[in-house]
Enzyme design. Structure first.
Site, PDB file in Angstrom:
ATOM      1  N   SER A 143      -8.548 -28.630  52.553  1.00 20.26           N
ATOM      2  CA  SER A 143      -8.912 -27.246  52.987  1.00 20.26           C
ATOM      3  C   SER A 143     -10.288 -26.973  53.614  1.00 20.26           C
ATOM      4  CB  SER A 143      -8.362 -26.299  51.983  1.00 20.26           C
ATOM      5  OG  SER A 143      -8.899 -24.998  52.419  1.00 20.26           O
ATOM      6  N   TYR A 156      -8.098 -23.571  43.201  1.00 19.76           N
ATOM      7  CA  TYR A 156      -7.703 -24.080  44.408  1.00 19.76           C
ATOM      8  C   TYR A 156      -8.809 -24.754  45.283  1.00 19.76           C
ATOM      9  CZ  TYR A 156      -5.945 -23.773  49.257  1.00 19.76           C
ATOM     10  OH  TYR A 156      -5.700 -24.177  50.465  1.00 19.76           O
TER      11      TYR A 156
HETATM   12  N1  LIG Z   1      -2.566 -21.862  55.772  1.00 22.54           N
HETATM   13  C1  LIG Z   1      -3.819 -22.022  55.489  1.00 22.54           C
HETATM   14  O1  LIG Z   1      -4.733 -21.477  56.092  1.00 22.54           O
HETATM   15  C2  LIG Z   1      -4.047 -23.282  54.920  1.00 22.54           C
HETATM   16  C3  LIG Z   1      -5.462 -23.791  54.725  1.00 22.54           C
HETATM   17  C4  LIG Z   1      -6.145 -24.644  54.333  1.00 22.54           C
HETATM   18  C5  LIG Z   1      -5.305 -25.570  53.694  1.00 22.54           C
HETATM   19  N2  LIG Z   1      -3.886 -25.116  53.554  1.00 22.54           N
HETATM   20  C6  LIG Z   1      -2.961 -25.988  52.817  1.00 22.54           C
HETATM   21  O2  LIG Z   1      -1.954 -26.553  53.618  1.00 22.54           O
HETATM   22  C7  LIG Z   1      -0.863 -26.769  52.688  1.00 22.54           C
HETATM   23  C8  LIG Z   1       0.330 -26.035  53.244  1.00 22.54           C
HETATM   24  O3  LIG Z   1       0.118 -24.514  53.104  1.00 22.54           O
HETATM   25  P1  LIG Z   1       0.941 -23.504  54.012  1.00 22.54           P
HETATM   26  O4  LIG Z   1      -0.257 -22.765  54.554  1.00 22.54           O
HETATM   27  O5  LIG Z   1       1.919 -24.200  54.874  1.00 22.54           O
HETATM   28  O6  LIG Z   1       1.602 -22.919  52.808  1.00 22.54           O
HETATM   29  P2  LIG Z   1       3.185 -22.368  52.827  1.00 22.54           P
HETATM   30  O7  LIG Z   1       3.157 -21.157  51.445  1.00 22.54           O
HETATM   31  O8  LIG Z   1       3.816 -21.716  53.736  1.00 22.54           O
HETATM   32  O9  LIG Z   1       3.691 -23.804  52.230  1.00 22.54           O
HETATM   33  C9  LIG Z   1       3.745 -24.530  51.112  1.00 22.54           C
HETATM   34  C10 LIG Z   1       4.925 -24.969  50.791  1.00 22.54           C
HETATM   35  O10 LIG Z   1       4.913 -26.005  49.875  1.00 22.54           O
HETATM   36  C11 LIG Z   1       5.917 -25.667  48.673  1.00 22.54           C
HETATM   37  N3  LIG Z   1       5.662 -26.050  47.302  1.00 22.54           N
HETATM   38  C12 LIG Z   1       4.856 -25.494  46.558  1.00 22.54           C
HETATM   39  N4  LIG Z   1       4.733 -26.153  45.576  1.00 22.54           N
HETATM   40  C13 LIG Z   1       5.303 -27.233  45.690  1.00 22.54           C
HETATM   41  C14 LIG Z   1       5.778 -28.287  44.595  1.00 22.54           C
HETATM   42  N5  LIG Z   1       5.476 -28.246  43.432  1.00 22.54           N
HETATM   43  N6  LIG Z   1       6.667 -29.431  45.256  1.00 22.54           N
HETATM   44  C15 LIG Z   1       7.032 -29.395  46.340  1.00 22.54           C
HETATM   45  N7  LIG Z   1       6.787 -28.297  47.191  1.00 22.54           N
HETATM   46  C16 LIG Z   1       5.878 -27.131  46.803  1.00 22.54           C
HETATM   47  C17 LIG Z   1       6.377 -24.296  49.017  1.00 22.54           C
HETATM   48  O11 LIG Z   1       7.898 -24.086  48.417  1.00 22.54           O
HETATM   49  C18 LIG Z   1       6.178 -24.119  50.402  1.00 22.54           C
HETATM   50  O12 LIG Z   1       7.104 -24.308  51.193  1.00 22.54           O
HETATM   51  C19 LIG Z   1      -1.560 -26.330  51.398  1.00 22.54           C
HETATM   52  O13 LIG Z   1      -1.814 -27.520  50.784  1.00 22.54           O
HETATM   53  C20 LIG Z   1      -2.574 -25.304  51.661  1.00 22.54           C
HETATM   54  O14 LIG Z   1      -3.402 -25.119  50.399  1.00 22.54           O
HETATM   55  C21 LIG Z   1      -3.340 -24.215  54.154  1.00 22.54           C
END
Ligand SMILES: NC(=O)c1ccc[n+]([C@@H]2O[C@H](COP(=O)([O-])OP(=O)(O)OC[C@H]3O[C@@H](n4cnc5c(N)ncnc54)[C@H](O)[C@@H]3O)[C@@H](O)[C@H]2O)c1
Length: 281
Positions: A143, A156
């Site tokens: 991230s 985080y």
């Molecule tokens: N959306 C953003 O702006 C952003 C920015 C930087 C990093 N990220 C990272 O991207 C990744 C995906 O995030 P996203 O935005 O798609 O979020 P999201 O909440 O849409 O998706 C995350 C998914 O992970 C699953 N999950 C959570 N805990 C879990 C576990 N213990 N085992 C298996 N699955 C699990 C959830 O059920 C969910 O479907 C994450 O690592 C997040 O930190 C997102």
């Protein structure tokens, strides 16, 4: 839409039911990859797998546990015989709590999913390659919070900085045997990670990035697919920002975005609490 070296491969994507994971599943499936969509939410993982072209399976597993990681690897082998590519993407945000109020429970939970999860996934990938004498490619979702700090999201931020160390170490380990390990570092991509209300706030904040907009899940997925593919055969140990330039701007300069934030909004609350000696938890 053809990236060299993807068609015919098998990929595991964790967090596959979420915004970014789902987009990777879709992109890899379009590239002719057999995808194992893994999520804590088994029903949603299966629905994602069912919605993409080609062979894909959905698996319910907790990436924070050894049992969960073993379960998704076994399911992948049962379905497709082997695993070549890994997008270790599942993550949780944790709360926006002040540093002094962050609980040990929250800290441990965020670390378990966001840092132990990718560690277990990387380890399982390397063990799998070792058993088979095969090689592959791994991408972890870090991230912008893995590269810069903020006065909230402490667990985080720490977990995402940890993934940078994981990727650097695993890349050095994997290089001599031909396994590449990289990360994407997304900026602001509106997904359910901060809930419905969070999505609107994400769009507002993204307007301060150089590209003046939020990213889309498919833009992150395209970068993941590139890193996993044979278009990136000389790229390893890289933390590739997909953030509209957010991580390179100097926000202490007017021309870099100074003035776009009213720092008093957070500082006043913090200073008031500090002066009042409010240590209530
Ligand atoms: N959306 C953003 O702006 C952003 C920015 C930087 C990093 N990220 C990272 O991207 C990744 C995906 O995030 P996203 O935005 O798609 O979020 P999201 O909440 O849409 O998706 C995350 C998914 O992970 C699953 N999950 C959570 N805990 C879990 C576990 N213990 N085992 C298996 N699955 C699990 C959830 O059920 C969910 O479907 C994450 O690592 C997040 O930190 C997102």
């Amino acid at each position: 839409m053809t990236l060299r070296g993807l068609a015919g491969k098998v990929a595991v994507v964790t967090g596959a039911a979420g915004g970014l994971g789902r987009a990777t599943v879709e992109r890899l499936a379009e590239e002719g990859v057999q995808v194992v969509a893994v999520d804590l939410d088994e029903g949603a993982a299966k629905a994602v797998a069912a919605a993409v072209p080609g062979d894909a399976v959905g698996v319910g597993a907790d990436v924070a546990t050894e049992d969960g990681v073993n379960a998704y690897m076994q399911a992948a082998v049962a379905a497709f015989g082997q695993v070549d590519l890994h997008h270790l993407n599942a993550g949780i945000a944790g709360s926006l709590t002040d540093l002094v109020d962050v609980s040990v429970e929250e800290w441990d939970k965020v670390m378990a999913v966001n840092l132990r999860g990718p560690f277990l996934g990387v380890r399982a990938a390397f063990r799998h390659y070792l058993e088979r004498g095969s090689v592959g490619s791994i991408v972890v979702t870090s991230s912008i919070a893995g590269l810069r700090g903020s006065n909230d999201l402490l667990a985080y931020t720490t977990s995402k900085h940890g993934t940078v160390g994981l990727v650097h170490g695993a890349a050095v380990y994997g290089g001599p045997i031909g396994v590449r390990v990289n990360a994407v570092a997304p900026g602001i991509v509106p997904t359910p990670i901060f809930g419905e209300a969070g999505m609107a706030d994400m769009r507002r904040r993204a307007a301060t990035s150089p590209l003046r907009r939020a990213g889309r899940p498919d833009e992150v997925a395209a970068t993941v697919a590139f890193l996993l593919s044979d278009e990136a055969t000389y790229v390893t140990g890289e933390i590739l920002s997909v953030d509209g330039g957010a991580s390179v701007q100097n926000t202490n300069r007017r021309g870099g975005g100074a003035g776009l934030w009213d720092v008093s909004v957070t500082d006043d609350a913090l200073l008031e609490r500090h002066r009042a000696g409010d240590a209530s938890r």
